[in-house]
Motif scaffolding. Structure first.
Motif, PDB file in Angstrom:
ATOM      1  N   LEU A  21       0.836  -1.206   0.000  1.00 53.23           N
ATOM      2  CA  LEU A  21       0.000   0.000   0.000  1.00 53.23           C
ATOM      3  C   LEU A  21       0.871   1.257   0.000  1.00 53.23           C
ATOM      4  O   LEU A  21       0.611   2.202  -0.750  1.00 53.23           O
ATOM      5  CB  LEU A  21      -0.939   0.012   1.206  1.00 53.23           C
ATOM      6  N   ARG A  22       1.891   1.267   0.823  1.00 56.36           N
ATOM      7  CA  ARG A  22       2.791   2.429   0.865  1.00 56.36           C
ATOM      8  C   ARG A  22       3.459   2.654  -0.485  1.00 56.36           C
ATOM      9  O   ARG A  22       3.538   3.787  -0.967  1.00 56.36           O
ATOM     10  CB  ARG A  22       3.853   2.237   1.948  1.00 56.36           C
ATOM     11  N   LEU A  23       3.927   1.587  -1.073  1.00 60.69           N
ATOM     12  CA  LEU A  23       4.577   1.671  -2.381  1.00 60.69           C
ATOM     13  C   LEU A  23       3.614   2.246  -3.422  1.00 60.69           C
ATOM     14  O   LEU A  23       3.958   3.161  -4.174  1.00 60.69           O
ATOM     15  CB  LEU A  23       5.055   0.278  -2.792  1.00 60.69           C
ATOM     16  N   SER A  24       2.410   1.743  -3.443  1.00 55.52           N
ATOM     17  CA  SER A  24       1.415   2.185  -4.423  1.00 55.52           C
ATOM     18  C   SER A  24       0.998   3.631  -4.197  1.00 55.52           C
ATOM     19  O   SER A  24       0.871   4.403  -5.149  1.00 55.52           O
ATOM     20  CB  SER A  24       0.184   1.286  -4.357  1.00 55.52           C
ATOM     21  N   VAL A  25       0.782   3.990  -2.949  1.00 59.43           N
ATOM     22  CA  VAL A  25       0.389   5.370  -2.645  1.00 59.43           C
ATOM     23  C   VAL A  25       1.521   6.326  -3.019  1.00 59.43           C
ATOM     24  O   VAL A  25       1.268   7.422  -3.525  1.00 59.43           O
ATOM     25  CB  VAL A  25      -0.029   5.522  -1.166  1.00 59.43           C
ATOM     26  N   TYR A  26       2.745   5.901  -2.819  1.00 53.59           N
ATOM     27  CA  TYR A  26       3.872   6.739  -3.245  1.00 53.59           C
ATOM     28  C   TYR A  26       3.819   6.959  -4.756  1.00 53.59           C
ATOM     29  O   TYR A  26       3.928   8.086  -5.229  1.00 53.59           O
ATOM     30  CB  TYR A  26       5.213   6.120  -2.835  1.00 53.59           C
ATOM     31  N   GLU A  27       3.644   5.897  -5.512  1.00 55.10           N
ATOM     32  CA  GLU A  27       3.577   6.037  -6.977  1.00 55.10           C
ATOM     33  C   GLU A  27       2.414   6.937  -7.394  1.00 55.10           C
ATOM     34  O   GLU A  27       2.569   7.801  -8.251  1.00 55.10           O
ATOM     35  CB  GLU A  27       3.405   4.668  -7.646  1.00 55.10           C
ATOM     36  N   ILE A  28       1.268   6.734  -6.783  1.00 54.76           N
ATOM     37  CA  ILE A  28       0.066   7.485  -7.149  1.00 54.76           C
ATOM     38  C   ILE A  28       0.207   8.971  -6.816  1.00 54.76           C
ATOM     39  O   ILE A  28      -0.153   9.833  -7.616  1.00 54.76           O
ATOM     40  CB  ILE A  28      -1.175   6.883  -6.454  1.00 54.76           C
ATOM     41  N   ASN A  29       0.741   9.271  -5.649  1.00 55.52           N
ATOM     42  CA  ASN A  29       0.760  10.658  -5.175  1.00 55.52           C
ATOM     43  C   ASN A  29       2.044  11.430  -5.450  1.00 55.52           C
ATOM     44  O   ASN A  29       2.029  12.656  -5.407  1.00 55.52           O
ATOM     45  CB  ASN A  29       0.463  10.695  -3.673  1.00 55.52           C
ATOM     46  N   TYR A  30       3.124  10.739  -5.713  1.00 57.03           N
ATOM     47  CA  TYR A  30       4.404  11.435  -5.836  1.00 57.03           C
ATOM     48  C   TYR A  30       5.069  11.292  -7.202  1.00 57.03           C
ATOM     49  O   TYR A  30       6.003  12.030  -7.495  1.00 57.03           O
ATOM     50  CB  TYR A  30       5.376  10.955  -4.752  1.00 57.03           C
ATOM     51  N   LEU A  31       4.639  10.346  -8.011  1.00 56.72           N
ATOM     52  CA  LEU A  31       5.270  10.144  -9.318  1.00 56.72           C
ATOM     53  C   LEU A  31       4.275  10.463 -10.428  1.00 56.72           C
ATOM     54  O   LEU A  31       3.269   9.780 -10.578  1.00 56.72           O
ATOM     55  CB  LEU A  31       5.777   8.703  -9.460  1.00 56.72           C
ATOM     56  N   ASP A  32       4.579  11.475 -11.187  1.00 62.40           N
ATOM     57  CA  ASP A  32       3.664  11.909 -12.242  1.00 62.40           C
ATOM     58  C   ASP A  32       3.750  11.066 -13.507  1.00 62.40           C
ATOM     59  O   ASP A  32       2.849  11.107 -14.336  1.00 62.40           O
ATOM     60  CB  ASP A  32       3.929  13.376 -12.602  1.00 62.40           C
ATOM     61  N   ASP A  33       4.820  10.306 -13.665  1.00 60.47           N
ATOM     62  CA  ASP A  33       4.995   9.551 -14.907  1.00 60.47           C
ATOM     63  C   ASP A  33       4.328   8.175 -14.885  1.00 60.47           C
ATOM     64  O   ASP A  33       4.397   7.436 -15.859  1.00 60.47           O
ATOM     65  CB  ASP A  33       6.479   9.413 -15.251  1.00 60.47           C
ATOM     66  N   VAL A  34       3.670   7.829 -13.783  1.00 58.55           N
ATOM     67  CA  VAL A  34       2.983   6.538 -13.680  1.00 58.55           C
ATOM     68  C   VAL A  34       1.479   6.794 -13.591  1.00 58.55           C
ATOM     69  O   VAL A  34       1.010   7.365 -12.607  1.00 58.55           O
ATOM     70  CB  VAL A  34       3.446   5.747 -12.431  1.00 58.55           C
ATOM     71  N   PRO A  35       0.717   6.384 -14.605  1.00 56.97           N
ATOM     72  CA  PRO A  35      -0.738   6.557 -14.519  1.00 56.97           C
ATOM     73  C   PRO A  35      -1.307   5.776 -13.327  1.00 56.97           C
ATOM     74  O   PRO A  35      -0.821   4.687 -13.004  1.00 56.97           O
ATOM     75  CB  PRO A  35      -1.250   5.970 -15.841  1.00 56.97           C
ATOM     76  N   ASN A  36      -2.306   6.338 -12.687  1.00 57.60           N
ATOM     77  CA  ASN A  36      -2.897   5.694 -11.511  1.00 57.60           C
ATOM     78  C   ASN A  36      -3.375   4.280 -11.802  1.00 57.60           C
ATOM     79  O   ASN A  36      -3.183   3.374 -10.996  1.00 57.60           O
ATOM     80  CB  ASN A  36      -4.052   6.530 -10.970  1.00 57.60           C
ATOM     81  N   ARG A  37      -3.997   4.077 -12.941  1.00 60.38           N
ATOM     82  CA  ARG A  37      -4.525   2.743 -13.252  1.00 60.38           C
ATOM     83  C   ARG A  37      -3.397   1.718 -13.382  1.00 60.38           C
ATOM     84  O   ARG A  37      -3.569   0.552 -13.036  1.00 60.38           O
ATOM     85  CB  ARG A  37      -5.398   2.773 -14.501  1.00 60.38           C
ATOM     86  N   VAL A  38      -2.225   2.159 -13.845  1.00 58.04           N
ATOM     87  CA  VAL A  38      -1.077   1.254 -13.948  1.00 58.04           C
ATOM     88  C   VAL A  38      -0.605   0.864 -12.549  1.00 58.04           C
ATOM     89  O   VAL A  38      -0.387  -0.312 -12.257  1.00 58.04           O
ATOM     90  CB  VAL A  38       0.074   1.896 -14.762  1.00 58.04           C
ATOM     91  N   SER A  39      -0.468   1.847 -11.684  1.00 50.16           N
ATOM     92  CA  SER A  39      -0.039   1.568 -10.316  1.00 50.16           C
ATOM     93  C   SER A  39      -1.038   0.656  -9.606  1.00 50.16           C
ATOM     94  O   SER A  39      -0.652  -0.291  -8.912  1.00 50.16           O
ATOM     95  CB  SER A  39       0.133   2.872  -9.542  1.00 50.16           C
TER      96      SER A  39
END
Length: 128
Positions: free
Chosen positions: A78-96
């Protein structure tokens, strides 16, 4: 290294940090051995640097669960995914979201993958 593998290795490092209270550098070294992957390191370092904020995002979305009751694998994912979703703009949410569900199926169980899907669906806006 593909991003899926980087995510899996990041999950393993975060799990080691959470379970053994290992240092970030030692966990990365244990998982990566002689390899290096910038994305994997970015994920682990980003989660650890923003852990309190990430946990504050996760906790209200747990629906009748507490953080301390989650398995270490599920919490780390969950932490890993929330980091990708909220902090990385180059990863679409649906991909994460999809990656998290698939990784949960490997490292956890079917119930966990559904739980993680539900939590992340509450956190992640459809488009990014």
């Amino acid at each position: 290294m593909k991003r899926r593998e980087a995510r899996e290795k990041a999950l393993q490092a975060l799990f080691q940090i959470e379970l053994n209270e290992m240092s970030l550098d030692q966990a990365i070294k244990n998982i990566m051995e002689d390899e290096q992957d910038d994305y994997m390191e970015k994920l682990v370092e980003g989660v650890m640097a923003n852990k309190a904020e990430i946990d504050a995002i996760i906790e209200p979305n747990l629906d009748n669960w507490r953080m301390d009751r989650l398995s270490k694998v599920d919490l780390s994912l969950l932490r890993l995914s929330v980091y990708e979703i909220n902090y990385l703009d180059d990863v679409p949410n649906r991909v994460s979201l999809n990656e998290s569900i698939e990784i949960a199926k490997i490292y956890s169980d079917e119930k966990s993958s559904k739980f993680i899907n539900g939590v992340l669906a509450n956190i992640a806006p459809e488009d990014k």
